[in-house]
Design a protein around this motif. Structure first.
Motif, PDB file in Angstrom:
ATOM      1  N   LYS A   1       0.928  -1.098   0.056  1.00  0.00           N
ATOM      2  CA  LYS A   1      -0.030  -0.007  -0.106  1.00  0.00           C
ATOM      3  C   LYS A   1       1.153   1.290   0.055  1.00  0.00           C
ATOM      4  O   LYS A   1       0.457   2.439  -0.843  1.00  0.00           O
TER       5      LYS A   1
ATOM      6  N   VAL B   1       2.262   2.131  -3.316  1.00  0.00           N
ATOM      7  CA  VAL B   1       1.383   2.983  -4.465  1.00  0.00           C
ATOM      8  C   VAL B   1       1.514   4.356  -3.878  1.00  0.00           C
ATOM      9  O   VAL B   1       1.503   5.330  -4.793  1.00  0.00           O
ATOM     10  N   GLU B   2       1.429   4.882  -2.667  1.00  0.00           N
ATOM     11  CA  GLU B   2       1.497   6.033  -2.253  1.00  0.00           C
ATOM     12  C   GLU B   2       2.543   6.865  -2.530  1.00  0.00           C
ATOM     13  O   GLU B   2       2.630   7.767  -2.779  1.00  0.00           O
TER      14      GLU B   2
ATOM     15  N   THR C   1      -6.134   8.222  -7.854  1.00  0.00           N
ATOM     16  CA  THR C   1      -5.293   7.043  -6.992  1.00  0.00           C
ATOM     17  C   THR C   1      -5.253   7.571  -5.532  1.00  0.00           C
ATOM     18  O   THR C   1      -5.380   6.685  -4.810  1.00  0.00           O
TER      19      THR C   1
ATOM     20  N   LEU D   1      -7.089   5.601  -2.355  1.00  0.00           N
ATOM     21  CA  LEU D   1      -6.329   4.933  -1.174  1.00  0.00           C
ATOM     22  C   LEU D   1      -6.942   5.310   0.119  1.00  0.00           C
ATOM     23  O   LEU D   1      -6.868   4.360   0.948  1.00  0.00           O
TER      24      LEU D   1
ATOM     25  N   GLY E   1      -9.672   1.985  -1.326  1.00  0.00           N
ATOM     26  CA  GLY E   1      -8.481   1.400  -1.033  1.00  0.00           C
ATOM     27  C   GLY E   1      -7.749   1.488   0.023  1.00  0.00           C
ATOM     28  O   GLY E   1      -6.783   1.014   0.407  1.00  0.00           O
TER      29      GLY E   1
ATOM     30  N   GLN F   1      -7.384  -3.043   1.439  1.00  0.00           N
ATOM     31  CA  GLN F   1      -7.329  -4.123   0.291  1.00  0.00           C
ATOM     32  C   GLN F   1      -6.425  -5.399   0.441  1.00  0.00           C
ATOM     33  O   GLN F   1      -5.278  -4.876   1.186  1.00  0.00           O
TER      34      GLN F   1
ATOM     35  N   LYS G   1      -3.237  -7.358  -0.771  1.00  0.00           N
ATOM     36  CA  LYS G   1      -1.952  -7.022  -1.261  1.00  0.00           C
ATOM     37  C   LYS G   1      -1.919  -7.042  -2.837  1.00  0.00           C
ATOM     38  O   LYS G   1      -1.409  -5.938  -3.461  1.00  0.00           O
TER      39      LYS G   1
ATOM     40  N   TYR H   1      -3.127  -3.944  -4.513  1.00  0.00           N
ATOM     41  CA  TYR H   1      -2.046  -2.826  -4.447  1.00  0.00           C
ATOM     42  C   TYR H   1      -1.074  -2.946  -5.392  1.00  0.00           C
ATOM     43  O   TYR H   1      -0.752  -1.935  -6.163  1.00  0.00           O
ATOM     44  N   GLU H   2      -0.597  -4.271  -5.627  1.00  0.00           N
ATOM     45  CA  GLU H   2       0.342  -4.484  -6.657  1.00  0.00           C
ATOM     46  C   GLU H   2      -0.168  -4.202  -8.108  1.00  0.00           C
ATOM     47  O   GLU H   2       0.708  -3.542  -9.002  1.00  0.00           O
TER      48      GLU H   2
ATOM     49  N   LYS I   1      -2.499  -2.054  -8.606  1.00  0.00           N
ATOM     50  CA  LYS I   1      -2.757  -0.748  -8.814  1.00  0.00           C
ATOM     51  C   LYS I   1      -1.469   0.005  -9.029  1.00  0.00           C
ATOM     52  O   LYS I   1      -1.565   1.107  -9.983  1.00  0.00           O
ATOM     53  N   LEU I   2      -0.381  -0.442  -8.660  1.00  0.00           N
ATOM     54  CA  LEU I   2       0.971   0.206  -8.712  1.00  0.00           C
ATOM     55  C   LEU I   2       1.520  -0.270 -10.174  1.00  0.00           C
ATOM     56  O   LEU I   2       1.945   0.722 -10.938  1.00  0.00           O
TER      57      LEU I   2
END
Length: 733
Positions: A556, A559-560, A593, A597, A601, A604, A606, A609-610, A612-613
């Protein structure tokens, strides 16, 4: 394999490791050399150490600290009952009567034993050691207070097993300090000379310990120990807390003790104020914003006023010093020096009283916080076969006298004998000879319950079996071996029958199956082993759960971090190279995005998040394999290095000299770079064509996935990874 020494304190823990260059104190992931003795449990995972300490205020009901003195104690113990009202978390009576700690973990109410909580802390310290050393850690030496009884020591030892550690020795705090002091001294007297007598004073957060130790070259012998179980830094903190609670009640109409969070904050601020007053004698402020009911509070305190308030505790400093000196049978003139360690010894009033009692300046050559851990690491290196260390023998003492009582089924009355006197050398074994005609029971207990800082003076019961009369009807000799081992734990280790061999006048010892066992030992041993196994398995499961939560949080956070990083670059280094249309499109995507989050999000799996990235990253090069990218990166780096070296060389030449590199060389290098890089970075993504629909009758068997399935990753089969002391003989009829 590495060996470590661990000082498990009431408030903080320290880890020291023996290396070829000496002893080093290990820092944790926060670059802090001390790790709070704190465990916080939550709905998804646990936090231990620094992370747990940050939860003391916000998650006070489930954050456990100050549990060191609960080892081996029953829930009904007066000390436990006195501590209960002071704790923000709940204590619980376990089925066996011991003290449990009740918290909410994984959305369930659970009661953990003190051994389990300590095992969690030791596991964290073990992981910290392995992370710093880059190798496994198993062997360790762990410190315990010198006044810990048999039950308390067994409890700490069980905790080490839950943590998967091989504890080579439980060593007394002051003995570890003495070792850290003596092993490096090159001027100690020889064994034939008069020993050097040194006093070691250790006042930590919760207790006060004193030992007097005699040093000769290559060895130390503890002569006497004394303590005040209830005198430490926290007494002085609580004095300040009591004072400010009363002041704020009158000044701000706030009842602080009704609010656990406010009380915890006040404790933290009072501890800081106490430390500041140790270094400063002027008036010092205490300010806490939004303390209670959105009210800011403030006050002042100075050292003189503080010492007056603590007079009742300062008066108690001399009593253990006097007791240790009397027990050692030494005079003040026989004392070579006084070494002080422990956080509370930094208080000027404490130093003054110690120095005044011995009539000499006190020494602070040892690190007040880390000396115990360093001594533990030295002892571990001495005991471990993996290290070659200068021999240094340690003779400790038995802190409380131990008596053995015996009785046979048909005999009237009881017999008893004090087998270990106060300050008797330890570790030590004794062989006691009994004259018996039948099996008998032994009971070990502390001789002076009134001097014991523990409500139960019993140590254990043992049964000696297979005792029969001699052929002529006389009593048989039974030799029983009793021992206080390196951990300070008492045991009846063996018993053997001595009988006369027919035709000879000499005694002969018959070696047979063990004749001694702990009362109910078979069942108790099984239950003990089973409980340790269950606790160990539970610990493994909690570690796995923590790891899964960490991996999810990392995914997570990735992504941030990508959102913030790309946003900064769009306004910075990429600004000149991105069209307004692309910039607006990317900015909108990043905003969407970020909103996701903090909304849908927030929680969620793992994998989400992967994915999404991956969706955020530039897809132009996703079809390239890692080996190709590494080749390109290596070629670019080599070309950059070549260019920099040429430019550096050229800068040293005058403009009238021939250049070190010519245009043709540069063109050749560019061509070389393009030959390696262009085929890779310019290769287009593979096109995906829709496969024609074919009737099942004409399609035949498929040997693999269709082109569409291959592009979507369907039809692939992916592998998975699983994830030596003296001996005395005593004869008793």
């Amino acid at each position: 394999m590495s060996v470590v020494g661990i000082d498990v304190g009431f408030q903080n823990c320290y880890i020291a490791v023996a290396r070829s260059g000496g002893i080093e104190t290990i820092a944790n992931e926060y670059s802090d050399r001390c790790t709070p003795a704190c465990v916080s449990l939550a709905s998804k995972n646990r936090m231990i150490g620094n992370a747990a300490k940050s939860q003391i205020i916000t998650n006070f009901k489930n954050t456990v600290h100050g549990f060191k003195k609960f080892h081996g104690r029953a829930f009904d113990d007066p000390f436990i009952q006195a501590e209960k009202p002071k704790l923000p978390y709940s204590l619980h009576k376990l089925a066996n009567g011991n003290t449990g700690i009740k918290v909410r973990y994984l959305d369930e109410d659970k009661a953990f034993t003190v051994e389990q909580i300590t095992g969690m802390l030791l596991t964290k310290l073990k992981e910290t050691s392995e992370s710093a050393l880059k190798k496994p850690v198993v062997d360790c030496v762990i410190s315990v207070p010198s006044f810990f009884t048999d039950a308390e020591r067994r409890s700490v030892f069980d905790a080490t097993q839950i943590a998967g550690l091989n504890c080579l020795r439980l060593i007394n705090d002051t003995t570890a300090v003495a070792l850290a002091y003596g092993i490096y001294k090159q001027d100690l007297p020889t064994p034939e000379e008069r020993p050097r007598n040194v006093v070691f004073v250790d006042m930590g957060h919760s207790s006060f310990q004193v030992s007097i130790t005699a040093f000769n070259k290559g060895k130390l012998k503890v002569l006497a120990t004394a303590f005040d179980l209830y005198l430490g830094g926290r007494n002085f903190d609580e004095t300040l807390v009591d004072y400010f609670c009363e002041e704020f009640k009158g000044k701000y109409k706030l009842n602080v003790r009704d609010n656990p969070r406010a009380l915890l904050r006040l404790h933290q601020e009072c501890e800081k104020l106490k430390k500041l007053m140790s270094a400063n004698s002027s008036d010092l402020p205490l300010n806490i914003e939004c303390f209670m009911n959105d009210i800011d509070v403030s006050s002042r305190m100075n050292r003189m006023q503080f010492e007056d308030m603590c007079a009742q505790y300062l008066m108690r400093v001399e009593m253990p010093l006097k007791a240790a000196l009397e027990q050692s049978k030494l005079s003040r003139d026989d004392i070579y020096g006084v070494e002080i360690v422990g956080g509370a010894t930094r208080m000027p009033a404490i130093k003054e009283r110690i120095a005044k009692f011995f009539g000499k300046d006190i020494s602070t050559t040892l690190n007040a916080d880390e000396a115990v851990a360093r001594g533990c690491a030295l002892q571990c290196a001495i005991l471990s076969p993996a290290f070659k260390v200068r021999e240094f023998s340690i003779t400790d003492v038995v802190p409380f006298p131990i008596t053995l009582r015996w009785k046979s089924p048909t005999e009237d009355g009881l017999g008893e004998c004090e087998v270990f006197s106060k300050n008797h050398a330890a570790p030590f074994s004794k062989v006691i000879t009994f004259h018996k005609k039948e099996p008998f029971d032994l009971e070990a207990f502390y001789s002076c319950p009134q001097e014991l800082p523990y409500p139960d003076h019993r140590i254990g019961c043992f049964s000696v079996h297979n005792v029969v009369p001699q052929p002529d009807g006389d009593s048989s000799k039974v030799k029983v071996k009793v021992r206080v081992n390196v951990h300070g734990i008492f045991s009846v280790s063996s018993a053997s029958l001595i009988e006369k061999q027919k035709g000879e006048g000499e005694d002969m010892q018959i070696d047979s199956e063990p004749m001694v066992q702990n009362e109910g030992r078979g069942e108790e041993q099984f239950l003990w082993c089973y409980c340790i196994f269950v606790c160990f398995s539970s610990q493994r499961q909690m570690i796995i759960q923590d790891k899964l939560v960490k991996e999810l949080n990392d995914a997570k956070n990735a992504v941030e971090e990508y959102v913030y990083d790309l946003r900064d670059k769009l306004c910075g280094m990429y600004e000149k190279y991105v069209t307004e249309e692309d910039s607006n499109r990317l900015t909108l995507m990043l905003e969407d995005t970020e909103n996701w989050l903090y909304e849908d999000g927030e929680d969620q799996p793992k994998q989400v998040y992967e994915e999404k990235l991956e969706g955020l990253k530039d897809e132009r090069y996703l079809h390239l394999v890692a080996e190709e990218m590494n080749t390109v990166e290596k070629c670019v780096n080599e070309s950059m290095g070549w260019m920099n070296s040429k430019m550096n060389a050229q800068s040293k030449f005058a403009i009238t000299q021939d250049p070190v590199v010519k245009v043709a060389d540069i063109i050749a290098k560019i061509q070389e770079l393009e030959n390696v890089c262009n085929p890779v970075i310019n290769r287009p993504k593979p096109t995906v064509e829709e496969a024609p629909e074919v009737n099942d009758q004409n399609s035949g068997a498929h040997n693999g996935p269709t082109a569409k399935q291959a592009a979507e990753g369907k039809g692939d089969v992916k592998g998975s990874q699983q994830t030596k002391p003296g001996t005395k003989e005593m004869e008793v009829d």
